[in-house]
Design an enzyme around this catalytic site. Structure first.
Site, PDB file in Angstrom:
ATOM      1  N   SER A 109       0.483  -0.993   0.413  1.00  0.00           N
ATOM      2  CA  SER A 109      -0.045   0.176   0.320  1.00  0.00           C
ATOM      3  C   SER A 109       1.024   1.265   0.275  1.00  0.00           C
ATOM      4  CB  SER A 109      -1.255   0.177   1.224  1.00  0.00           C
ATOM      5  OG  SER A 109      -1.534   1.580   0.804  1.00  0.00           O
TER       6      SER A 109
ATOM      7  N   HIS B  82      -0.483  -1.492  -4.257  1.00  0.00           N
ATOM      8  CA  HIS B  82      -2.565  -1.114  -2.891  1.00  0.00           C
ATOM      9  C   HIS B  82      -2.130  -0.155  -3.219  1.00  0.00           C
ATOM     10  CE1 HIS B  82      -5.373  -2.479  -0.955  1.00  0.00           C
ATOM     11  NE2 HIS B  82      -4.919  -1.348  -0.433  1.00  0.00           N
TER      12      HIS B  82
ATOM     13  N   ASP C 150      -4.744   2.955  -2.446  1.00  0.00           N
ATOM     14  CA  ASP C 150      -6.274   3.215  -1.556  1.00  0.00           C
ATOM     15  C   ASP C 150      -6.430   4.379  -2.334  1.00  0.00           C
ATOM     16  OD1 ASP C 150      -6.170   1.308   0.296  1.00  0.00           O
ATOM     17  OD2 ASP C 150      -3.949   1.586   1.058  1.00  0.00           O
TER      18      ASP C 150
ATOM     19  N   MET D 187      -9.810   7.087  -1.142  1.00  0.00           N
ATOM     20  CA  MET D 187     -10.821   7.436  -0.749  1.00  0.00           C
ATOM     21  C   MET D 187     -10.891   9.169  -1.064  1.00  0.00           C
ATOM     22  SD  MET D 187      -8.070   6.873   2.639  1.00  0.00           S
ATOM     23  CE  MET D 187      -6.981   5.314   2.440  1.00  0.00           C
TER      24      MET D 187
ATOM     25  N   HIS E 116      -7.760   0.135  -4.366  1.00  0.00           N
ATOM     26  CA  HIS E 116      -9.404  -0.279  -3.106  1.00  0.00           C
ATOM     27  C   HIS E 116     -10.260   1.279  -3.307  1.00  0.00           C
ATOM     28  CE1 HIS E 116     -10.005  -0.782   1.035  1.00  0.00           C
ATOM     29  NE2 HIS E 116     -10.886  -0.842   0.901  1.00  0.00           N
TER      30      HIS E 116
ATOM     31  N   MET F  29     -12.509   2.999  -1.850  1.00  0.00           N
ATOM     32  CA  MET F  29     -13.147   3.710  -0.158  1.00  0.00           C
ATOM     33  C   MET F  29     -14.096   4.830  -1.480  1.00  0.00           C
ATOM     34  SD  MET F  29     -10.109   2.896   2.146  1.00  0.00           S
ATOM     35  CE  MET F  29      -9.053   3.120   0.988  1.00  0.00           C
TER      36      MET F  29
ATOM     37  N   MET G 155     -11.113  -5.660   5.344  1.00  0.00           N
ATOM     38  CA  MET G 155     -10.432  -4.368   6.281  1.00  0.00           C
ATOM     39  C   MET G 155     -10.032  -5.523   7.749  1.00  0.00           C
ATOM     40  SD  MET G 155      -9.905  -2.593   3.885  1.00  0.00           S
ATOM     41  CE  MET G 155      -8.979  -1.639   5.266  1.00  0.00           C
TER      42      MET G 155
ATOM     43  N   ASP H  22      -5.875  -6.094   4.974  1.00  0.00           N
ATOM     44  CA  ASP H  22      -5.343  -5.340   4.816  1.00  0.00           C
ATOM     45  C   ASP H  22      -5.415  -4.303   6.075  1.00  0.00           C
ATOM     46  OD1 ASP H  22      -4.758  -2.652   4.033  1.00  0.00           O
ATOM     47  OD2 ASP H  22      -6.665  -2.362   2.073  1.00  0.00           O
TER      48      ASP H  22
HETATM   49  C1  DX5 Z   1      -6.162   1.697   5.085  1.00  0.00           C
HETATM   50  C2  DX5 Z   1      -6.073   1.667   3.622  1.00  0.00           C
HETATM   51  C3  DX5 Z   1      -4.879   0.503   3.772  1.00  0.00           C
HETATM   52  C4  DX5 Z   1      -3.997   1.213   4.616  1.00  0.00           C
HETATM   53  C5  DX5 Z   1      -2.764  -0.694   4.701  1.00  0.00           C
HETATM   54  O1  DX5 Z   1      -7.811   2.819   4.597  1.00  0.00           O
HETATM   55  O2  DX5 Z   1      -7.089   0.930   3.067  1.00  0.00           O
HETATM   56  O3  DX5 Z   1      -4.410  -0.456   2.373  1.00  0.00           O
HETATM   57  O4  DX5 Z   1      -2.453   1.881   3.460  1.00  0.00           O
HETATM   58  O5  DX5 Z   1      -1.979   0.489   5.737  1.00  0.00           O
HETATM   59  P1  DX5 Z   1      -0.930   0.100   7.157  1.00  0.00           P
HETATM   60  O6  DX5 Z   1      -0.252  -1.491   6.291  1.00  0.00           O
HETATM   61  O7  DX5 Z   1       0.043   0.760   7.149  1.00  0.00           O
HETATM   62  O8  DX5 Z   1      -1.805  -0.145   8.403  1.00  0.00           O
HETATM   63 ZN    ZN Z   2      -6.737  -0.992   0.814  1.00  0.00          ZN
END
Ligand code: DX5
Ligand code: ZN
Length: 222
Positions: free
Chosen positions: A9, A34, A36, A38, A67, A69, A138, A176
């Site tokens: 990530s 990965h 993310d 948001m 991913h 969100m 998650m 994750d």
């Molecule tokens: C959280 C993300 C994760 C996050 C994981 O919302 O979806 O992918 O970046 O990070 P770590 O490994 O630091 O928990």
């Molecule tokens: Zn993620």
């Protein structure tokens, strides 16, 4: 022996130099990147989106694990696919119809995955499991990197894994949040096959050694 993969990530990476980050991940032997996304509505944070994915995709041949969100993922599937996504995962709790969203992802010729927040029972995704390549559990509340692993999720993954096995379904379990050399073996033993790692990886001076250690720790669990 299950086949397992590590997805990095980049939320906690040095975002001022993504080309170098991608090159470092290839060198460290990561299986996936990965990404993310948001939107500040589905989760309280805002990260990055389509143009940034396209830019990274141009600098690497890594598999892009995107991913989403976001509140209404179905609206953006074609753009993320064209920007380089190889797998798009979206939340079952979002506003989009899950089956239509899965179909829209497959129509772009890429893999589809459905995501569960920690508080959502695994049964919420049961109707979609025959149609997805990945189910993402998650293991922290989505929104931020660097949070602590939620140990209750080990049992959830175990139940999901038992169900998939009993139905002879081939979809892979991704996890994750909060994963490191201590937490990962437990969740792999429960049935996870794709491990997302963010802060564990980017906090280390030697990411290659960190990946190697993680692989060693989970190797005999799968
Ligand atoms: C959280 C993300 C994760 C996050 C994981 O919302 O979806 O992918 O970046 O990070 P770590 O490994 O630091 O928990
Ligand atoms: Zn993620």
């Amino acid at each position: 022996m299950r086949n397992f993969a590590i997805s990095a990530s980049i939320l906690s990476a040095d975002l001022s130099n993504l080309a170098a980050v991608a090159e470092g991940l290839e060198r460290a032997g990561l299986d996936m990147l990965h990404f993310d996304v948001m939107d500040g509505h589905f989760v309280p944070n805002i990260s990055f989106g389509i143009p940034v994915l396209e830019a990274i995709d141009h600098c690497t041949s890594l598999f892009m694990d995107v991913h989403l969100m976001i509140q209404d993922p179905i609206r953006y599937i074609p753009q993320f696919a064209k920007a380089g996504a190889d797998l798009i995962t979206f939340h079952v709790e979002s506003n989009s119809d899950p089956q239509k969203t899965i179909d829209a992802i497959h129509a772009m010729g890429i893999q589809a995955g459905i995501v569960l927040r920690p508080g959502t029972p695994w049964e919420a995704v049961r109707p979609y499991l025959p149609d997805v390549e990945v189910v993402l559990v998650m293991t922290v509340e989505p929104g931020f990197g660097g949070q602590s692993f939620l140990w209750d999720m080990v049992e959830k993954v175990q139940k999901l894994h038992d169900y998939l096995t009993s139905q002879q379904l081939t979809c892979r379990i991704e996890v994750d949040g909060g994963l490191n050399a201590e937490t990962a073996p437990h969740i792999v033993q429960a049935g996870a096959e794709i491990l997302v790692v963010g802060s564990y990886l980017f906090r280390q001076a030697d990411p290659q050694a960190a990946v190697q250690l993680l692989r060693e720790k989970v190797a005999h669990m799968a």
